[in-house]
Design a protein around this motif. Structure first.
Motif, mmCIF file in Angstrom:
data_model
loop_
_atom_site.group_PDB
_atom_site.id
_atom_site.type_symbol
_atom_site.label_atom_id
_atom_site.label_comp_id
_atom_site.label_asym_id
_atom_site.label_seq_id
_atom_site.Cartn_x
_atom_site.Cartn_y
_atom_site.Cartn_z
ATOM 1 N N UNK A 1 0.852 -1.184 0.000
ATOM 2 C CA UNK A 1 0.000 0.000 0.000
ATOM 3 C C UNK A 1 0.892 1.239 0.000
ATOM 4 N N UNK A 2 0.333 2.328 -0.506
ATOM 5 C CA UNK A 2 1.035 3.609 -0.511
ATOM 6 C C UNK A 2 0.070 4.657 0.029
ATOM 7 N N UNK A 3 0.560 5.548 0.864
ATOM 8 C CA UNK A 3 -0.264 6.647 1.374
ATOM 9 C C UNK A 3 0.448 7.965 1.168
ATOM 10 N N UNK B 1 -12.046 -9.823 -10.559
ATOM 11 C CA UNK B 1 -11.147 -10.769 -9.912
ATOM 12 C C UNK B 1 -10.022 -10.153 -9.115
ATOM 13 N N UNK B 2 -10.054 -8.841 -8.895
ATOM 14 C CA UNK B 2 -9.007 -8.192 -8.124
ATOM 15 C C UNK B 2 -9.309 -8.359 -6.633
ATOM 16 N N UNK B 3 -8.318 -8.756 -5.864
ATOM 17 C CA UNK B 3 -8.536 -8.975 -4.434
ATOM 18 C C UNK B 3 -7.587 -8.153 -3.589
ATOM 19 N N UNK B 4 -8.023 -7.845 -2.352
ATOM 20 C CA UNK B 4 -7.199 -7.079 -1.428
ATOM 21 C C UNK B 4 -7.294 -7.705 -0.045
ATOM 22 N N UNK B 5 -6.194 -7.664 0.685
ATOM 23 C CA UNK B 5 -6.217 -8.183 2.040
ATOM 24 C C UNK B 5 -6.917 -7.165 2.934
ATOM 25 N N UNK B 6 -7.864 -7.596 3.774
ATOM 26 C CA UNK B 6 -8.613 -6.666 4.623
ATOM 27 C C UNK B 6 -7.736 -5.766 5.479
ATOM 28 N N UNK B 7 -6.602 -6.285 5.974
ATOM 29 C CA UNK B 7 -5.743 -5.474 6.833
ATOM 30 C C UNK B 7 -5.129 -4.301 6.076
ATOM 31 N N UNK B 8 -4.926 -4.483 4.755
ATOM 32 C CA UNK B 8 -4.377 -3.398 3.945
ATOM 33 C C UNK B 8 -5.436 -2.337 3.678
#
Length: 223
Positions: A73-75, A162-169
């Motif tokens: 991730x980038x912020x 089909x794009x997935x992300x980890x909940x913690x991110x």
């Protein structure tokens, strides 16, 4: 809606009108906001990536832009700033200490608490109008260029199946400080595709002064 943090020439005028001295200055509460937002995305010590346990601070063009990443991730957070242009990368440890010092109570906000920045070589002094001061040491590291991850062409922004992300991110973005964004601020996500049609980063806008990047991950069970 653009997908980059645009510079605005009027920012310097706004800061000067608020009563700051004609030097490298910004409001202490704004420094706290920028650092606190960016630190959410810096790599933790548990990742054992010391070169990413850092925050990049870009001063200039009427703004301070604070950016950090842990590769997934980038912020990037922007606040008003008046003064010279320079860039420095500081350790997450020092950024946390500086953010704590910059935290401004509601009572202090009414007194217009400011911070002046003096850069000399690899040392950067943050001198607060209320007497506190802290010197940080620039790290000899180069963080990834976050601007290259944000597509400039609107046609590359769109839904990607089909794009997935980890909940913690994803949870990191829910912690971005919204004090100055105003009521009703929403989070807007732009899933992108690369020029070859493959899933690319997802750009996250929160209000006008924060943009982030969420890297795609292969969904569980997908081969």
């Amino acid at each position: 809606m653009t997908a980059v943090l645009e510079t605005r020439d009027s920012v310097n005028d706004d800061v000067a009108a608020d009563g700051a001295a004609a030097s490298n200055t910004l409001k202490a509460k704004d420094l706290h906001t920028a650092l606190s937002d960016a630190l959410l995305f810096a790599a933790p010590a548990s990742m054992r990536l010391p070169f990413l346990e850092a925050v990049r601070l870009e001063f200039g063009d009427g703004q301070l832009v604070a950016a950090a990443t842990d590769r997934f991730v980038v912020g990037v957070s922007r606040v008003k700033y008046a003064g010279e242009s320079f860039t420095v990368v500081v350790s997450a440890r020092e950024a946390k200490a500086l953010a704590k010092m910059a935290k401004t109570t509601t009572r202090s906000r009414q007194a217009s608490r400011w911070v002046e920045i003096v850069a000399e070589g690899r040392d950067v002094l943050f001198q607060f109008s209320t007497g506190e001061s802290m010197t940080v040491r620039a790290l000899d590291v180069e963080l990834p260029n976050w601007r290259k991850l944000i597509p400039r062409d609107a046609h590359l922004m769109g839904g990607v199946v089909g794009m997935g992300y980890h909940p913690s991110l994803v949870a990191k973005f829910t912690k971005v400080r919204l004090d100055e964004q105003g009521p009703g601020t929403s989070m807007v996500l732009f899933a992108s595709v690369t020029s070859s049609g493959k899933p690319g980063p997802t750009v996250v806008h929160i209000g006008e002064n924060f943009v982030g990047v969420l890297m795609p991950q292969r969904p569980s069970g997908d081969r």
